[in-house]
Write a protein that holds these residues in place. Structure first.
Motif, short mmCIF file in Angstrom:
data_model
loop_
_atom_site.label_atom_id
_atom_site.label_comp_id
_atom_site.label_asym_id
_atom_site.label_seq_id
_atom_site.Cartn_x
_atom_site.Cartn_y
_atom_site.Cartn_z
N GLN A 1 -3.57 3.94 0.87
CA GLN A 1 -4.24 3.66 -0.40
C GLN A 1 -3.61 2.44 -1.06
OE1 GLN A 1 -4.10 7.28 -2.77
NE2 GLN A 1 -4.25 8.55 -0.93
N SER A 2 -4.39 1.73 -1.86
CA SER A 2 -3.85 0.58 -2.55
C SER A 2 -2.68 1.00 -3.45
CB SER A 2 -4.94 -0.10 -3.38
OG SER A 2 -5.48 0.81 -4.33
N LEU B 1 -7.68 2.20 1.97
CA LEU B 1 -7.47 1.08 2.89
C LEU B 1 -7.54 1.50 4.35
CD1 LEU B 1 -4.51 -0.69 1.04
CD2 LEU B 1 -6.97 -1.10 0.80
N TYR C 1 0.84 -1.20 0.00
CA TYR C 1 0.00 0.00 0.00
C TYR C 1 0.87 1.25 0.00
CZ TYR C 1 0.84 0.23 5.12
OH TYR C 1 1.41 0.31 6.36
#
Length: 255
Positions: A77-78, A64, A32
């Motif tokens: 965040q991904s 996330l 991530y």
């Protein structure tokens, strides 16, 4: 996988690119991107935008985790393994992602979080013009003319999600999958033509109508509206731009 708590793991790789925030790539079992913000309001707004995009399966990283009230404020965040879209391909490749974004409806007008909500898009724009006037009183005459132009046009619209910081580098092409838009700190709910006007400013176009090809179902008087928004975005840069070169260029355009 350890819980994501906003702390920077010892083996994280910093990928900050010079903006006010700091960003790391975390090579966890599920990789991530961790982002620390200098402005809590921007953290809250990006978290809200990514949550909305995740809900609608929009062209953006997945949220996330987030804590806009943390010290520092953060989002997770991904991870996106991608390369920026070349500038000469930007308009062609932006068409699909932007159409998907502009189909996402909003329940109010203005920033998604950590900012006042507005009754109408016109009210929001008048408020922005007042903010720019307060920051740059020497541009008050320019702002006053834009207030008048705003009242002369029918600009109120059903609010849609806007990225509101479209520029080269924010559209990326993953090695597997569809193009994605990054950096949603300035996301707003309003008129999609404002997104296109912002893009025209960032591409240094002399005619914002050159990007009207990206408009999804353009409304009546689309050309007049995008020109008005283009001038408002120039005033924003002239009044609030943090880069002296960007600020001076905007002032030169307005004159």
């Amino acid at each position: 996988m350890a819980a994501i708590d906003g702390q920077v793991p010892s083996d994280a790789q910093e990928i900050t690119t010079g903006q006010a925030n700091r960003v790391w790539y975390v090579d966890a079992p599920v990789p991530y991107v961790l982002k620390h913000y200098g402005d809590r309001a921007r953290a809250a707004n990006e978290a809200a935008a990514l949550a909305l995009l995740t809900q609608h399966n929009g062209p953006a990283p997945r949220l996330l985790g987030a804590d806009p009230n943390g010290r520092p404020a953060w989002t997770a965040q991904s991870a996106v393994h991608a390369e920026p879209t070349p500038t000469d391909r930007l308009l062609d490749e932006l068409d699909g992602p932007l159409a998907a974004v502009h189909c996402i409806p909003g329940q109010h007008v203005g920033r998604l979080a950590a900012a006042p909500r507005h009754r109408t898009w016109r009210d929001y724009l008048h408020n922005r013009l007042d903010t720019y006037t307060a920051a740059a009183p020497d541009l008050a005459q320019v702002a006053a003319a834009l207030h008048r132009n705003l009242d002369a046009l029918d600009v109120d619209t059903e609010p849609r999600l806007l990225h509101h910081d479209l520029q080269p580098g924010h559209l990326v092409r993953p090695f597997n999958g569809q193009p994605l838009l990054l950096d949603w700190e300035l996301a707003t709910l309003g008129d999609p033509l404002s997104d296109l006007a912002r893009l025209a400013v960032r591409l240094d176009l002399t005619n914002p109508a050159d990007v009207l090809q990206l408009a999804h179902r353009p409304p009546a008087a689309a050309s007049r509206r995008i020109h008005l928004y283009w001038r408002i975005h120039q005033l924003a840069d002239a009044a609030l731009g943090t880069d002296p070169l960007v600020r001076q260029l905007a002032r030169d355009r307005l004159s």
